[in-house]
Design a protein around this motif. Structure first.
Motif, PDB file in Angstrom:
ATOM      1  N   ARG A  12       3.081   0.791  10.487  1.00 25.80           N
ATOM      2  CA  ARG A  12       3.534   2.082  10.983  1.00 25.80           C
ATOM      3  C   ARG A  12       4.516   2.720  10.005  1.00 25.80           C
ATOM      4  N   SER A  13       5.350   1.927   9.363  1.00 22.02           N
ATOM      5  CA  SER A  13       6.272   2.476   8.370  1.00 22.02           C
ATOM      6  C   SER A  13       5.518   3.112   7.214  1.00 22.02           C
ATOM      7  N   VAL A  14       4.468   2.446   6.767  1.00 23.93           N
ATOM      8  CA  VAL A  14       3.652   2.995   5.676  1.00 23.93           C
ATOM      9  C   VAL A  14       2.983   4.290   6.102  1.00 23.93           C
ATOM     10  N   LEU A  15       2.437   4.322   7.313  1.00 26.20           N
ATOM     11  CA  LEU A  15       1.760   5.523   7.796  1.00 26.20           C
ATOM     12  C   LEU A  15       2.736   6.694   7.950  1.00 26.20           C
ATOM     13  N   ILE A  16       3.957   6.410   8.372  1.00 24.00           N
ATOM     14  CA  ILE A  16       4.957   7.476   8.485  1.00 24.00           C
ATOM     15  C   ILE A  16       5.286   8.054   7.115  1.00 24.00           C
ATOM     16  N   MET A  17       5.428   7.206   6.116  1.00 24.78           N
ATOM     17  CA  MET A  17       5.673   7.696   4.765  1.00 24.78           C
ATOM     18  C   MET A  17       4.481   8.498   4.248  1.00 24.78           C
ATOM     19  N   TYR A  18       3.260   8.048   4.579  1.00 19.02           N
ATOM     20  CA  TYR A  18       2.066   8.823   4.221  1.00 19.02           C
ATOM     21  C   TYR A  18       2.123  10.212   4.847  1.00 19.02           C
ATOM     22  N   PHE A  19       2.495  10.264   6.110  1.00 21.28           N
ATOM     23  CA  PHE A  19       2.510  11.529   6.835  1.00 21.28           C
ATOM     24  C   PHE A  19       3.450  12.528   6.168  1.00 21.28           C
ATOM     25  N   TRP A  20       4.657  12.105   5.863  1.00 18.40           N
ATOM     26  CA  TRP A  20       5.629  13.021   5.269  1.00 18.40           C
ATOM     27  C   TRP A  20       5.213  13.431   3.861  1.00 18.40           C
ATOM     28  N   LEU A  23      -6.194   9.652 -11.613  1.00 22.24           N
ATOM     29  CA  LEU A  23      -5.120   9.010 -10.848  1.00 22.24           C
ATOM     30  C   LEU A  23      -5.564   8.715  -9.420  1.00 22.24           C
ATOM     31  N   MET A  24      -6.307   9.615  -8.810  1.00 23.08           N
ATOM     32  CA  MET A  24      -6.851   9.358  -7.480  1.00 23.08           C
ATOM     33  C   MET A  24      -7.756   8.138  -7.487  1.00 23.08           C
ATOM     34  N   GLY A  25      -8.611   8.025  -8.505  1.00 24.42           N
ATOM     35  CA  GLY A  25      -9.498   6.868  -8.589  1.00 24.42           C
ATOM     36  C   GLY A  25      -8.757   5.563  -8.778  1.00 24.42           C
ATOM     37  N   MET A  26      -7.705   5.568  -9.587  1.00 24.28           N
ATOM     38  CA  MET A  26      -6.912   4.356  -9.799  1.00 24.28           C
ATOM     39  C   MET A  26      -6.298   3.860  -8.496  1.00 24.28           C
ATOM     40  N   CYS A  27      -5.710   4.775  -7.749  1.00 18.14           N
ATOM     41  CA  CYS A  27      -5.062   4.389  -6.487  1.00 18.14           C
ATOM     42  C   CYS A  27      -6.091   4.012  -5.421  1.00 18.14           C
ATOM     43  N   LEU A  28      -7.185   4.765  -5.368  1.00 17.26           N
ATOM     44  CA  LEU A  28      -8.205   4.494  -4.358  1.00 17.26           C
ATOM     45  C   LEU A  28      -8.873   3.147  -4.585  1.00 17.26           C
ATOM     46  N   GLY A  29      -9.099   2.764  -5.834  1.00 20.09           N
ATOM     47  CA  GLY A  29      -9.710   1.471  -6.116  1.00 20.09           C
ATOM     48  C   GLY A  29      -8.780   0.299  -5.876  1.00 20.09           C
ATOM     49  N   PHE A  30      -7.476   0.524  -6.006  1.00 19.34           N
ATOM     50  CA  PHE A  30      -6.520  -0.578  -5.832  1.00 19.34           C
ATOM     51  C   PHE A  30      -6.093  -0.771  -4.383  1.00 19.34           C
ATOM     52  N   LEU A  31      -6.146   0.274  -3.583  1.00 17.67           N
ATOM     53  CA  LEU A  31      -5.634   0.203  -2.216  1.00 17.67           C
ATOM     54  C   LEU A  31      -6.289  -0.871  -1.356  1.00 17.67           C
ATOM     55  N   PRO A  32      -7.627  -1.079  -1.398  1.00 23.79           N
ATOM     56  CA  PRO A  32      -8.203  -2.130  -0.539  1.00 23.79           C
ATOM     57  C   PRO A  32      -7.605  -3.503  -0.769  1.00 23.79           C
ATOM     58  N   HIS A  33      -7.152  -3.791  -1.966  1.00 25.69           N
ATOM     59  CA  HIS A  33      -6.523  -5.082  -2.257  1.00 25.69           C
ATOM     60  C   HIS A  33      -5.036  -5.086  -1.914  1.00 25.69           C
ATOM     61  N   ASN A  34      -4.455  -3.909  -1.753  1.00 25.89           N
ATOM     62  CA  ASN A  34      -3.006  -3.797  -1.615  1.00 25.89           C
ATOM     63  C   ASN A  34      -2.554  -3.439  -0.208  1.00 25.89           C
ATOM     64  N   MET A  35      -3.496  -3.104   0.683  1.00 27.73           N
ATOM     65  CA  MET A  35      -3.114  -2.783   2.044  1.00 27.73           C
ATOM     66  C   MET A  35      -2.623  -4.029   2.764  1.00 27.73           C
ATOM     67  N   HIS A  36      -1.804  -3.820   3.777  1.00 31.10           N
ATOM     68  CA  HIS A  36      -1.164  -4.925   4.480  1.00 31.10           C
ATOM     69  C   HIS A  36      -2.186  -5.772   5.253  1.00 31.10           C
ATOM     70  N   PRO A  37      -2.160  -7.109   5.099  1.00 28.38           N
ATOM     71  CA  PRO A  37      -1.319  -7.880   4.179  1.00 28.38           C
ATOM     72  C   PRO A  37      -1.897  -7.880   2.765  1.00 28.38           C
ATOM     73  N   ALA A  38      -1.085  -7.545   1.795  1.00 26.68           N
ATOM     74  CA  ALA A  38      -1.543  -7.380   0.416  1.00 26.68           C
ATOM     75  C   ALA A  38      -1.908  -8.716  -0.203  1.00 26.68           C
ATOM     76  N   GLY A  78       0.781  -1.223   0.000  1.00 26.41           N
ATOM     77  CA  GLY A  78       0.000   0.000   0.000  1.00 26.41           C
ATOM     78  C   GLY A  78       0.816   1.278   0.000  1.00 26.41           C
ATOM     79  N   LEU A  79       2.138   1.204  -0.056  1.00 27.24           N
ATOM     80  CA  LEU A  79       2.958   2.405   0.078  1.00 27.24           C
ATOM     81  C   LEU A  79       2.882   3.284  -1.167  1.00 27.24           C
ATOM     82  N   ALA A  80       3.171   2.727  -2.339  1.00 27.07           N
ATOM     83  CA  ALA A  80       3.191   3.534  -3.555  1.00 27.07           C
ATOM     84  C   ALA A  80       1.809   4.071  -3.889  1.00 27.07           C
TER      85      ALA A  80
END
Length: 459
Positions: free
Chosen positions: A326-334, A209-224, A170-172
């Motif tokens: 937590r690593s993913v969330l930290i990268m999101y934050f920055w 681009l927002m829609g592409m990422c938003l639709g893919f994230l539920p399948h890609n979040m940890h554990p992907a 879910g990072l990218a």
């Protein structure tokens, strides 16, 4: 202004829905064709996970463009500009290269050549940088070769920056979602706030681009359950670069009426004008920094800049002691702090409170980043009265592992054998269909202590 918002929201929802619904069948297809390589030394997941998630994301891109072409407030983008067609052509080419790489692992130089060709295809159809704003000078027109080289360089850098950061579940997708949301706010303000029609294509690109990422994230979040692979990471990198090029190269700064008053006032007023040029760089600041550090690190160690290793920023967060999530969330934050901070500064560049908020949030981010280094450990006599996270961890047999420090377990690949003589290596996980449940959580922190075992040459 409400009607365009509804059209953008409809485009976003359709793109996200198509991407989400296609990801499940694409996962089954990837498993059937064997697009799920064995675990590599630099990977953080422990089970083979199918790739080719970019197929679903490309389907969402096509659906978003088709829907926007039939909406009253957005169809003008297709009538007045060739940029959507240029985006689709370049995206189709880079997506095809990514699909081949996900299945057959093509050479890095071939991928680089394909990225340059995809960028050149977009340039030939009009998606290119035409001019640059220079403080104290004004708008500087670029020659055809200068615009082409600069456009190709920006596309290749953005694609590889997003590709390099795609190392955790879910990072990218999350980072690009945050970046595109910030970019949409800026481009929408240019179009409907300043009535600059040249910003319309970039606004549409960011919504899709927002829609592409938003639709893919539920399948890609940890554990992907599925990875986007190069077919997805290079695709969203190209779309992000296309939006940045459209705003930077097509929007004339003179239309924003900044060159008024004295030369000093004009120079001061130039600061917001650089936002179209700098915002794409701030949006990919984290991936771009990771890209630069990776190139420097690999060349310093005598390796090819394209050689994979475990030295990326997300790997460093895991080594510090952060969990996967937590690593993913930290990268999101920055990413959010840098992207939305740049957008906020572009709106109110003379406001001091924006700078103070950014500085305060940066300090908070540093505290969150270094938290594992300052986690206190209670003494032995207080083990039964403190919360579990402050207790000294032990092995299951109740004995401290040999060579391990307090609060750490022996790495799984260095567990002692039954005879107590030599450590037994963790058996590799082979790729296969059975037992595929996606990536699992990263093990103890000390698993990454010996980097040589993790496939990295860093000392």
């Amino acid at each position: 202004m409400g009607q365009p918002v509804r059209d953008y929201l409809l485009t976003l929802c359709v793109t996200a829905a198509v991407t989400y619904l296609l990801t499940g069948p694409v996962r089954k297809f990837a498993i059937a064709v064997g697009a799920m390589p064995a675990i590599r030394a630099r990977d953080v997941h422990r089970e083979p996970t199918p790739r080719l998630g970019g197929i679903a994301m490309f389907g969402g891109l096509c659906a978003g463009l088709i829907v926007a072409d039939h909406l009253a407030n957005l169809d003008g983008v297709f009538d007045l500009s060739s940029e959507p067609r240029a985006l689709l052509s370049g995206a189709a080419l880079i997506w095809l290269i990514g699909v081949l790489d996900d299945k057959f692992e093509i050479d890095a130089l071939i991928k680089l050549g394909g990225q340059m060709i995809a960028a050149a295809v977009m340039v030939l159809q009009g998606l290119t940088i035409l001019w640059l704003p220079i403080p104290g000078v004004g708008t500087v027109a670029l020659t055809q070769w200068q615009g082409t080289l600069l456009t190709v360089a920006l596309v290749v850098i953005t694609i590889n920056a997003v590709n390099f950061v795609d190392g955790l579940d879910g990072l990218a997708a999350g980072m690009v979602l945050i970046a595109s949301a910030a970019f949409f706010l800026y481009t929408y303000r240019l179009w409907y706030g300043h009535m600059i029609e040249a910003a319309a294509p970039a606004t549409l690109f960011t919504v899709i681009l927002m829609g592409m990422c938003l639709g893919f994230l539920p399948h890609n979040m940890h554990p992907a359950r599925i990875f986007m692979g190069d077919s997805g990471s290079m695709l969203i990198g190209l779309v992000l670069a296309a939006g940045a090029i459209s705003v930077t190269g097509q929007v004339d700064p003179d239309t924003m009426k900044i060159f008024e008053g004295s030369e000093r006032q004009a120079t001061h007023a130039m600061l917001p004008v650089f936002i179209p040029l700098l915002l794409p760089l701030t949006i990919i600041a984290i991936p771009a920094a990771d890209l630069v550090l990776a190139i420097v690190r690999r060349t310093w160690n005598g390796q090819s800049p394209f050689a994979a290793d475990r030295g990326h920023l997300h790997h460093r967060l895991l080594e510090i002691g952060h969990s996967h999530s937590r690593s993913v969330l930290i990268m999101y934050f920055w990413s959010a702090l840098i992207a939305f901070g740049a957008v906020g500064y572009s709106v109110h560049s003379a406001s001091m409170w924006i700078v103070l908020v950014i500085v305060g949030l940066s300090a908070l981010g540093l505290i969150l980043l270094l938290m594992p280094r300052f986690t206190p450990r209670a003494p032995l006599w207080a083990q039964n009265v403190v919360p579990p996270r402050y207790r000294r961890r032990r092995r299951q047999d109740g004995e401290h592992s040999e060579g391990a420090t307090d609060g750490q377990q022996a790495p799984p690949d260095a567990q002692m054998g039954q005879d107590g003589a030599e450590p037994t290596a963790r058996p590799p996980v082979a790729a296969g269909v059975s037992g595929v449940n996606g990536a699992t959580a990263v093990g103890p922190r000390s698993r990454f202590a010996d980097r040589r075992k993790a496939g990295s040459t860093r000392r």
